[in-house]
Design a protein around this motif. Structure first.
Motif, PDB file in Angstrom:
ATOM      1  N   ALA A  64      75.636 -72.452 -26.450  1.00  0.00           N
ATOM      2  CA  ALA A  64      74.271 -73.027 -27.031  1.00  0.00           C
ATOM      3  C   ALA A  64      73.689 -73.832 -26.105  1.00  0.00           C
ATOM      4  O   ALA A  64      72.479 -73.910 -26.184  1.00  0.00           O
ATOM      5  CB  ALA A  64      74.658 -73.776 -28.546  1.00  0.00           C
ATOM      6  N   GLU A  65      74.209 -74.653 -25.512  1.00  0.00           N
ATOM      7  CA  GLU A  65      73.600 -75.536 -24.420  1.00  0.00           C
ATOM      8  C   GLU A  65      73.004 -74.833 -23.285  1.00  0.00           C
ATOM      9  O   GLU A  65      71.865 -75.211 -22.915  1.00  0.00           O
ATOM     10  CB  GLU A  65      74.829 -76.457 -24.058  1.00  0.00           C
ATOM     11  N   VAL A  66      73.437 -73.815 -22.840  1.00  0.00           N
ATOM     12  CA  VAL A  66      73.250 -73.053 -21.720  1.00  0.00           C
ATOM     13  C   VAL A  66      71.760 -72.168 -22.368  1.00  0.00           C
ATOM     14  O   VAL A  66      70.768 -72.286 -21.708  1.00  0.00           O
ATOM     15  CB  VAL A  66      73.888 -71.886 -21.098  1.00  0.00           C
ATOM     16  N   ASP A  67      71.745 -71.795 -23.527  1.00  0.00           N
ATOM     17  CA  ASP A  67      70.520 -71.197 -24.202  1.00  0.00           C
ATOM     18  C   ASP A  67      69.782 -72.266 -24.259  1.00  0.00           C
ATOM     19  O   ASP A  67      68.375 -71.672 -23.837  1.00  0.00           O
ATOM     20  CB  ASP A  67      71.052 -70.486 -25.359  1.00  0.00           C
ATOM     21  N   PHE A  68      69.883 -73.141 -24.515  1.00  0.00           N
ATOM     22  CA  PHE A  68      68.790 -74.507 -24.878  1.00  0.00           C
ATOM     23  C   PHE A  68      68.442 -74.535 -23.487  1.00  0.00           C
ATOM     24  O   PHE A  68      67.007 -75.081 -23.383  1.00  0.00           O
ATOM     25  CB  PHE A  68      69.472 -75.620 -25.460  1.00  0.00           C
ATOM     26  N   GLN A  69      69.043 -74.837 -22.290  1.00  0.00           N
ATOM     27  CA  GLN A  69      68.468 -75.060 -21.330  1.00  0.00           C
ATOM     28  C   GLN A  69      67.683 -74.007 -20.587  1.00  0.00           C
ATOM     29  O   GLN A  69      66.625 -74.232 -19.896  1.00  0.00           O
ATOM     30  CB  GLN A  69      69.638 -75.334 -20.130  1.00  0.00           C
ATOM     31  N   ASN A  70      68.069 -72.826 -21.111  1.00  0.00           N
ATOM     32  CA  ASN A  70      67.164 -71.590 -20.548  1.00  0.00           C
ATOM     33  C   ASN A  70      65.728 -71.880 -21.196  1.00  0.00           C
ATOM     34  O   ASN A  70      64.637 -71.534 -20.570  1.00  0.00           O
ATOM     35  CB  ASN A  70      67.714 -70.336 -20.894  1.00  0.00           C
ATOM     36  N   PHE A  71      66.087 -72.366 -22.547  1.00  0.00           N
ATOM     37  CA  PHE A  71      64.613 -72.220 -23.289  1.00  0.00           C
ATOM     38  C   PHE A  71      63.714 -73.343 -22.346  1.00  0.00           C
ATOM     39  O   PHE A  71      62.543 -73.252 -22.462  1.00  0.00           O
ATOM     40  CB  PHE A  71      64.822 -72.433 -24.906  1.00  0.00           C
ATOM     41  N   LEU A  72      64.441 -74.586 -22.465  1.00  0.00           N
ATOM     42  CA  LEU A  72      63.682 -75.689 -21.682  1.00  0.00           C
ATOM     43  C   LEU A  72      63.013 -75.128 -20.146  1.00  0.00           C
ATOM     44  O   LEU A  72      61.971 -75.678 -20.125  1.00  0.00           O
ATOM     45  CB  LEU A  72      64.456 -76.806 -21.558  1.00  0.00           C
ATOM     46  N   LYS A  73      63.636 -74.388 -19.699  1.00  0.00           N
ATOM     47  CA  LYS A  73      62.999 -73.770 -18.247  1.00  0.00           C
ATOM     48  C   LYS A  73      61.873 -73.087 -18.666  1.00  0.00           C
ATOM     49  O   LYS A  73      60.927 -73.337 -17.978  1.00  0.00           O
ATOM     50  CB  LYS A  73      64.068 -73.079 -17.497  1.00  0.00           C
ATOM     51  N   VAL A  74      61.971 -72.010 -19.645  1.00  0.00           N
ATOM     52  CA  VAL A  74      60.934 -71.419 -19.680  1.00  0.00           C
ATOM     53  C   VAL A  74      59.507 -72.102 -20.402  1.00  0.00           C
ATOM     54  O   VAL A  74      58.603 -71.973 -19.873  1.00  0.00           O
ATOM     55  CB  VAL A  74      61.282 -70.127 -20.894  1.00  0.00           C
ATOM     56  N   ALA A 123      60.647 -66.210 -12.237  1.00  0.00           N
ATOM     57  CA  ALA A 123      60.686 -67.799 -11.989  1.00  0.00           C
ATOM     58  C   ALA A 123      61.698 -68.226 -12.321  1.00  0.00           C
ATOM     59  O   ALA A 123      61.940 -69.385 -11.625  1.00  0.00           O
ATOM     60  CB  ALA A 123      59.323 -68.091 -12.239  1.00  0.00           C
ATOM     61  N   THR A 124      62.068 -68.041 -13.539  1.00  0.00           N
ATOM     62  CA  THR A 124      62.857 -68.795 -14.397  1.00  0.00           C
ATOM     63  C   THR A 124      64.254 -68.525 -14.306  1.00  0.00           C
ATOM     64  O   THR A 124      65.407 -69.173 -14.529  1.00  0.00           O
ATOM     65  CB  THR A 124      62.542 -69.055 -15.798  1.00  0.00           C
ATOM     66  N   GLY A 125      64.729 -67.016 -14.158  1.00  0.00           N
ATOM     67  CA  GLY A 125      65.942 -66.466 -14.226  1.00  0.00           C
ATOM     68  C   GLY A 125      66.431 -65.994 -15.606  1.00  0.00           C
ATOM     69  O   GLY A 125      67.549 -65.730 -15.566  1.00  0.00           O
ATOM     70  N   VAL A 126      65.510 -66.486 -16.434  1.00  0.00           N
ATOM     71  CA  VAL A 126      65.881 -66.326 -18.049  1.00  0.00           C
ATOM     72  C   VAL A 126      65.472 -64.758 -18.276  1.00  0.00           C
ATOM     73  O   VAL A 126      64.382 -64.184 -17.869  1.00  0.00           O
ATOM     74  CB  VAL A 126      65.146 -67.353 -18.800  1.00  0.00           C
ATOM     75  N   SER A 127      66.370 -63.893 -18.911  1.00  0.00           N
ATOM     76  CA  SER A 127      66.052 -62.478 -19.277  1.00  0.00           C
ATOM     77  C   SER A 127      64.846 -62.273 -20.270  1.00  0.00           C
ATOM     78  O   SER A 127      64.452 -63.275 -21.002  1.00  0.00           O
ATOM     79  CB  SER A 127      67.389 -61.877 -20.021  1.00  0.00           C
TER      80      SER A 127
END
Length: 114
Positions: free
Chosen positions: A13-23, A43-47
């Motif tokens: 969940a923390e990784v998902d939240f950090q990915n959300f913040l990146k986007v 640019a973000t590396g998020v799928s």
């Protein structure tokens, strides 16, 4: 181990939240207002699946980014307003109104006994 409503364990969940913040931070930058989903993924590396999920959950608002479009879940046309495009929202509201009026109408039948 699932501990809340989240489908993820606390570390995921923390990784998902950090990915959300990146986007979120990336699309907030004025220089990135014309970015596309493909460029955002690069640019973000998020799928793309995660980005689309953030939009569908209402966590990521893309109205200010006209190039970021996702497919409407009802008709498949591009939209930047969430899960459903404006046309489908209007159609669904009309359908709902029609259903409400058909439910509220009471059919009165008179029977005659001869």
């Amino acid at each position: 181990m699932k501990q809340s409503r989240s489908p993820y364990c606390p570390s995921c969940a923390e990784v998902d939240f950090q990915n959300f913040l990146k986007v979120r931070d990336f699309i907030r930058e004025p220089a990135n207002k014309q970015t596309t989903i493909g460029a955002l993924v690069e640019a973000t590396g998020v799928s793309e699946l995660d980005i689309t999920r953030y939009i569908h959950e209402g966590r990521l608002i893309i109205k200010d980014n006209p190039s970021l479009n996702i497919a409407c879940v009802r008709c498949g046309n591009p939209t930047n307003q969430g899960k459903v495009c404006a046309g489908c929202q209007s159609d669904m509201q009309q359908e709902l109104k029609g259903l409400q009026t058909s439910v509220t109408k009471q059919s009165v039948r008179a029977y005659r006994l001869d």
